[in-house]
Motif scaffolding. Structure first.
Motif, PDB file in Angstrom:
ATOM      1  N   GLY A 260     -68.219  14.748 -32.798  1.00  0.00           N
ATOM      2  CA  GLY A 260     -68.026  13.937 -31.603  1.00  0.00           C
ATOM      3  C   GLY A 260     -68.614  12.558 -31.781  1.00  0.00           C
ATOM      4  O   GLY A 260     -69.565  12.364 -32.545  1.00  0.00           O
ATOM      5  N   SER A 261     -68.040  11.574 -31.087  1.00  0.00           N
ATOM      6  CA  SER A 261     -68.483  10.195 -31.248  1.00  0.00           C
ATOM      7  C   SER A 261     -68.103   9.369 -30.032  1.00  0.00           C
ATOM      8  O   SER A 261     -67.079   9.619 -29.385  1.00  0.00           O
ATOM      9  CB  SER A 261     -67.851   9.590 -32.511  1.00  0.00           C
ATOM     10  N   ALA A 262     -68.928   8.381 -29.715  1.00  0.00           N
ATOM     11  CA  ALA A 262     -68.601   7.428 -28.659  1.00  0.00           C
ATOM     12  C   ALA A 262     -69.358   6.137 -28.883  1.00  0.00           C
ATOM     13  O   ALA A 262     -70.484   6.148 -29.394  1.00  0.00           O
ATOM     14  CB  ALA A 262     -68.921   7.990 -27.272  1.00  0.00           C
ATOM     15  N   VAL A 263     -68.740   5.025 -28.521  1.00  0.00           N
ATOM     16  CA  VAL A 263     -69.365   3.705 -28.582  1.00  0.00           C
ATOM     17  C   VAL A 263     -69.165   3.031 -27.235  1.00  0.00           C
ATOM     18  O   VAL A 263     -68.070   3.072 -26.665  1.00  0.00           O
ATOM     19  CB  VAL A 263     -68.743   2.835 -29.701  1.00  0.00           C
ATOM     20  N   PHE A 264     -70.225   2.419 -26.720  1.00  0.00           N
ATOM     21  CA  PHE A 264     -70.141   1.737 -25.437  1.00  0.00           C
ATOM     22  C   PHE A 264     -70.567   0.293 -25.625  1.00  0.00           C
ATOM     23  O   PHE A 264     -71.657   0.021 -26.124  1.00  0.00           O
ATOM     24  CB  PHE A 264     -71.054   2.418 -24.423  1.00  0.00           C
ATOM     25  N   ALA A 265     -69.714  -0.649 -25.260  1.00  0.00           N
ATOM     26  CA  ALA A 265     -70.001  -2.066 -25.424  1.00  0.00           C
ATOM     27  C   ALA A 265     -69.699  -2.802 -24.128  1.00  0.00           C
ATOM     28  O   ALA A 265     -68.567  -3.230 -23.916  1.00  0.00           O
ATOM     29  CB  ALA A 265     -69.161  -2.648 -26.558  1.00  0.00           C
TER      30      ALA A 265
ATOM     31  N   VAL B  66     -78.338   9.229 -30.871  1.00  0.00           N
ATOM     32  CA  VAL B  66     -78.048   8.079 -30.007  1.00  0.00           C
ATOM     33  C   VAL B  66     -78.918   6.898 -30.445  1.00  0.00           C
ATOM     34  O   VAL B  66     -80.114   7.065 -30.698  1.00  0.00           O
ATOM     35  CB  VAL B  66     -78.328   8.374 -28.527  1.00  0.00           C
ATOM     36  N   SER B  67     -78.304   5.736 -30.551  1.00  0.00           N
ATOM     37  CA  SER B  67     -79.055   4.519 -30.828  1.00  0.00           C
ATOM     38  C   SER B  67     -78.434   3.364 -30.063  1.00  0.00           C
ATOM     39  O   SER B  67     -77.249   3.411 -29.722  1.00  0.00           O
ATOM     40  CB  SER B  67     -79.059   4.219 -32.330  1.00  0.00           C
ATOM     41  N   TRP B  68     -79.223   2.347 -29.826  1.00  0.00           N
ATOM     42  CA  TRP B  68     -78.720   1.255 -28.993  1.00  0.00           C
ATOM     43  C   TRP B  68     -79.401  -0.060 -29.331  1.00  0.00           C
ATOM     44  O   TRP B  68     -80.457  -0.109 -29.965  1.00  0.00           O
ATOM     45  CB  TRP B  68     -78.923   1.572 -27.514  1.00  0.00           C
ATOM     46  N   ASN B  69     -78.759  -1.134 -28.900  1.00  0.00           N
ATOM     47  CA  ASN B  69     -79.314  -2.487 -28.951  1.00  0.00           C
ATOM     48  C   ASN B  69     -79.250  -3.013 -27.530  1.00  0.00           C
ATOM     49  O   ASN B  69     -78.208  -3.447 -27.054  1.00  0.00           O
ATOM     50  CB  ASN B  69     -78.487  -3.368 -29.900  1.00  0.00           C
ATOM     51  N   GLY B  70     -80.381  -2.922 -26.824  1.00  0.00           N
ATOM     52  CA  GLY B  70     -80.369  -3.147 -25.383  1.00  0.00           C
ATOM     53  C   GLY B  70     -80.323  -4.593 -24.948  1.00  0.00           C
ATOM     54  O   GLY B  70     -79.810  -4.913 -23.882  1.00  0.00           O
TER      55      GLY B  70
ATOM     56  N   SER C  82     -72.016 -13.183 -36.127  1.00  0.00           N
ATOM     57  CA  SER C  82     -71.777 -12.837 -34.731  1.00  0.00           C
ATOM     58  C   SER C  82     -73.105 -12.762 -33.998  1.00  0.00           C
ATOM     59  O   SER C  82     -74.112 -12.309 -34.563  1.00  0.00           O
ATOM     60  CB  SER C  82     -71.056 -11.482 -34.620  1.00  0.00           C
ATOM     61  N   GLN C  83     -73.106 -13.186 -32.763  1.00  0.00           N
ATOM     62  CA  GLN C  83     -74.322 -13.135 -31.978  1.00  0.00           C
ATOM     63  C   GLN C  83     -74.694 -11.683 -31.652  1.00  0.00           C
ATOM     64  O   GLN C  83     -73.823 -10.833 -31.508  1.00  0.00           O
ATOM     65  CB  GLN C  83     -74.141 -13.920 -30.675  1.00  0.00           C
ATOM     66  N   PRO C  84     -75.988 -11.378 -31.549  1.00  0.00           N
ATOM     67  CA  PRO C  84     -76.409 -10.021 -31.157  1.00  0.00           C
ATOM     68  C   PRO C  84     -75.812  -9.639 -29.813  1.00  0.00           C
ATOM     69  O   PRO C  84     -75.714 -10.468 -28.900  1.00  0.00           O
ATOM     70  CB  PRO C  84     -77.933 -10.143 -31.080  1.00  0.00           C
ATOM     71  N   GLU C  85     -75.387  -8.380 -29.704  1.00  0.00           N
ATOM     72  CA  GLU C  85     -74.737  -7.898 -28.497  1.00  0.00           C
ATOM     73  C   GLU C  85     -75.363  -6.581 -28.025  1.00  0.00           C
ATOM     74  O   GLU C  85     -76.006  -5.863 -28.786  1.00  0.00           O
ATOM     75  CB  GLU C  85     -73.236  -7.659 -28.754  1.00  0.00           C
ATOM     76  N   PHE C  86     -75.141  -6.278 -26.765  1.00  0.00           N
ATOM     77  CA  PHE C  86     -75.557  -5.010 -26.170  1.00  0.00           C
ATOM     78  C   PHE C  86     -74.553  -3.941 -26.585  1.00  0.00           C
ATOM     79  O   PHE C  86     -73.351  -4.100 -26.402  1.00  0.00           O
ATOM     80  CB  PHE C  86     -75.571  -5.181 -24.648  1.00  0.00           C
ATOM     81  N   GLY C  87     -75.035  -2.862 -27.180  1.00  0.00           N
ATOM     82  CA  GLY C  87     -74.149  -1.774 -27.581  1.00  0.00           C
ATOM     83  C   GLY C  87     -74.907  -0.466 -27.703  1.00  0.00           C
ATOM     84  O   GLY C  87     -76.112  -0.457 -27.951  1.00  0.00           O
ATOM     85  N   VAL C  88     -74.195   0.640 -27.516  1.00  0.00           N
ATOM     86  CA  VAL C  88     -74.780   1.981 -27.622  1.00  0.00           C
ATOM     87  C   VAL C  88     -73.822   2.847 -28.438  1.00  0.00           C
ATOM     88  O   VAL C  88     -72.609   2.798 -28.244  1.00  0.00           O
ATOM     89  CB  VAL C  88     -75.001   2.627 -26.235  1.00  0.00           C
ATOM     90  N   VAL C  89     -74.370   3.643 -29.354  1.00  0.00           N
ATOM     91  CA  VAL C  89     -73.575   4.529 -30.202  1.00  0.00           C
ATOM     92  C   VAL C  89     -74.138   5.937 -30.099  1.00  0.00           C
ATOM     93  O   VAL C  89     -75.352   6.133 -30.102  1.00  0.00           O
ATOM     94  CB  VAL C  89     -73.612   4.085 -31.676  1.00  0.00           C
TER      95      VAL C  89
END
Length: 422
Positions: free
Chosen positions: A45-50, A142-146, A238-245
């Motif tokens: 299973g996998s999901a990415v949220f941006a 789960v990991s993220w860049n908040g 690319s500029q740093p962005e908010f993302g969750v994987v």
């Protein structure tokens, strides 16, 4: 709160979804460990949220949403999990002990949960090793860049020693620029090849993440954009962005009980580290990546001299990093970088497509970018990559790098089919 499945980017305008070590130093031995082969691990299973507008989505909401999207993609509920591994950075999150905030959102309250502050790709390795130990059958990663801090560059300064590097001031961009300079000094015509890598990845990113990736630009416009840290221009990063994987892992016996699972089997893993002080390194080479690749390839039965991958997802915070990563992975020697890029070998339809997702040059959630490369490579093997799915993918390789000038390197080999018994 916004939830999603495999194709919600057209449904929600404000958000984009894709659900679907050895320590060593130059001169020292870089022999890798061989991991047990009795229990095989698969990504199911996998999901990415941006979120396009991070100020409208709290980190807690994003973590909860992407966790459940990944579980739905795997056909599980949180009650099916034996444990979870999360990776986050307190400095980037702008809060102390970020895992305390995250535990509830990822379903960790009352469950076995492990946290690592090093990188998203290391969380994947930890989760896979937990399953291989036989103590767990399922794991959530789960990991993220908040991006809740005011200035990500200032937070990166805090990660350096206070006497030399912090005074530079050293951050990711500065270290990447030093690395790019070292590479340009050694490879003739490299800058034009680097500009071509940016152009190719942005074209591919526009397909993979059409509502988010920056529009492709001509080489001359990339070259003439604002200089950030020489030789890197604004158009080359690319500029740093908010993302969750999020990824869901399971053991082979657990998967066998559910015959309908879409699986990317982990055929091999490897990880290694460069010295922390930049003055102790040759920034134009990555011996740690070669060591990590040799570990992963040996376990997966891949010939380092003739790797047989259908595609690769590699670290590309800058185009120079993508090229040096291809060398470290045994995929393209530096003598062929310029000609291979010019011939389109790394583009869709080429001899070895690289970063069909667009990579970090199209979407850059810094801390979890490595886990995104792993998720993208796994989804290609699962046949779950969406708009950028390549046909007949049997074997892929993922590479995650973190730290200044790619200090930490992790390699994961995926296969559509289980490995043969050794």
């Amino acid at each position: 709160m916004i939830f999603g499945n495999t194709n919600l980017s057209s449904c929600f305008r404000n958000n984009i979804w894709r659900s679907s070590a050895k320590f060593s130093s130059p001169g020292a031995s870089m022999e890798g460990s061989t991991m047990g082969s009795q229990i095989q691990v698969g990504v199911i299973g996998s999901a990415v949220f941006a979120p396009r507008y991070p100020d409208r989505t709290s980190l807690e909401e994003a973590l909860h949403a992407v966790t459940h999207a990944a579980l739905r993609n795997a056909g599980l509920t949180v009650e099916d999990l034996d444990g979870m591994v999360v990776a986050s950075c307190d400095q980037i999150d702008g809060r102390a002990i970020s895992i305390m905030m995250a535990s509830g959102s990822v379903g960790g309250v009352g469950r076995d949960i492990l946290s690592t502050p090093s990188s998203g790709e290391h969380a994947f390795v930890l989760a896979a090793l937990r399953v291989r130990s036989g103590m767990y059958r399922t794991q959530l990663v789960v990991s993220w860049n908040g991006m809740e801090t005011d200035d990500i560059n200032e937070t990166q300064h805090l990660s350096t020693d206070p006497y030399y590097h912090r005074a530079l001031p050293l951050d990711d961009l500065a270290s990447h620029a030093l690395q790019a300079n070292a590479l340009e000094a050694q490879v003739e015509g490299l800058r034009d090849a680097a500009l071509g890598v940016v152009q190719t990845n942005r074209i591919q990113g526009a397909v993979a993440y059409p509502d988010y990736a920056p529009a492709p630009r001509e080489k001359v416009l990339i070259e003439r954009s604002k200089m950030l840290r020489f030789p890197l221009t604004e158009g080359m990063v690319s500029q740093p962005e908010f993302g969750v994987v999020a990824l869901v892992l399971a053991s082979d016996d657990w998967i066998a009980e559910r015959e309908d699972a879409k699986v990317a089997w982990v055929h091999g893993m490897g990880w290694a580290t460069e010295p922390g002080f930049l003055g102790d390194r040759d920034l134009a080479t990555l011996p740690s990546l070669r060591a990590a690749a040799q570990q992963a390839y040996a376990e997966s039965g891949t010939d380092f001299e003739k790797p047989d991958f259908d595609l690769a997802e590699v670290a590309d915070a800058t185009p120079y990093q993508q090229l040096v990563a291809l060398e470290g992975l045994g995929l393209c020697p530096r003598e062929q970088w310029v000609t291979s890029e010019a011939d389109g070998q790394f583009a869709k339809g080429g001899k070895l497509p690289v970063n069909l997702s667009g990579g970090a040059l199209s979407f850059n959630p810094v801390f979890c970018s490595g886990l995104m490369r792993i998720a993208e490579a796994a989804n290609q093997a699962r046949g779950q990559a969406g708009l950028h799915q390549q046909t007949n993918v049997a074997k892929t390789v993922a590479h995650g790098a973190s730290g200044f000038a790619m200090q930490y390197n992790t390699v994961v080999v995926f296969g559509r089919d289980r490995r043969s018994s050794k």
